[in-house]
Design an enzyme around this catalytic site. Structure first.
Site, mmCIF file in Angstrom:
data_model
loop_
_atom_site.group_PDB
_atom_site.id
_atom_site.type_symbol
_atom_site.label_atom_id
_atom_site.label_comp_id
_atom_site.label_asym_id
_atom_site.label_seq_id
_atom_site.Cartn_x
_atom_site.Cartn_y
_atom_site.Cartn_z
ATOM 1 C CD GLU A 284 -12.491 -71.813 -79.007
ATOM 2 O OE1 GLU A 284 -11.718 -72.223 -77.901
ATOM 3 O OE2 GLU A 284 -13.005 -72.683 -79.453
ATOM 4 C CB VAL B 252 -16.406 -75.018 -64.000
ATOM 5 C CG1 VAL B 252 -16.655 -73.406 -63.607
ATOM 6 C CG2 VAL B 252 -15.050 -74.765 -64.701
#
Length: 214
Positions: A185, A212
């Site tokens: 997370e 990313v």
């Protein structure tokens, strides 16, 4: 500068963008280690979710081991992917000062029935998200037949910008030491999508882009 913007957009950006597949092996960051202050909010009804301080300390230590590229599970990574395991040079520390500048151990406790599936409503006492990573621990996520199905969830930077009061991570206390739930997370918190780009492609299919730079 906004805390998450600095971390997610600049600290992790690749100075030499990768433009083709296969990617070059991942080099560990040469930047100094970046320390991220965490505040853990325990929302409880005096049940199993009333996690001890010592459990929190151990949990943070475990996450740091993972983010230092020292976790034992790395030995099971198949050979073709080993060169791409990187050390992002980030570590987590419980906050030592609260938003008012007072000394703190970085752990707060709130008694509330919302520990049982309160989800975003259980996010009490948000500390300034441009200075802290807020993590809430409750008994379980969801209600009814969905209770406890989701281990935890995080806001992505764009979602947090739109709804600042939700900024952070919330999850069930029983998943504290389970399957790297919170390390996962934190990746979302830092703007990392699932490697399969949430498109549910199967083995041998093109996975898409997690948006990313590695």
């Amino acid at each position: 500068k906004e805390f998450k913007a600095e971390i997610a957009r600049k600290y992790f950006s690749n100075t030499a963008a990768l433009t083709q597949y296969p990617y070059t092996p991942t080099a560990d960051s040469v930047r100094p280690t970046r320390y991220i202050p965490i505040v853990v909010h325990i929302v409880h009804d005096y049940g199993t979710e009333y996690i001890s301080d010592n459990d929190i300390y151990q949990w943070i230590d475990n996450m740091n081991v993972t983010y230092r590229k020292e976790n034992s599970e790395l030995s099971s990574v198949i050979a073709p992917f080993v060169p791409y395991i990187g050390n992002p040079k980030i570590q987590f520390r419980l906050a030592t000062k609260d938003p008012m500048g007072n000394a703190t151990k970085g752990i707060t406790r709130y008694h509330s029935y919302l520990t049982k599936g309160g989800d975003d409503q259980a996010k009490f006492d948000l500390w300034a998200p441009n200075r802290y990573l807020n993590i809430w621990l409750i008994r379980f996520i969801g209600r009814g037949i969905s209770a406890g199905v989701v281990a935890a969830y995080s806001t992505f930077p764009a979602s947090a910008a739109a709804q600042p009061y939700t900024d952070g991570i919330i999850g069930g206390s029983t998943f504290l030491f389970s399957n790297k739930t919170y390390e996962h997370e934190i990746g979302h918190y830092l703007n990392l999508l699932h490697p399969w780009s949430n498109n549910n492609k199967g083995v041998s299919q093109e996975c898409g882009d997690d948006d990313v730079d590695d």
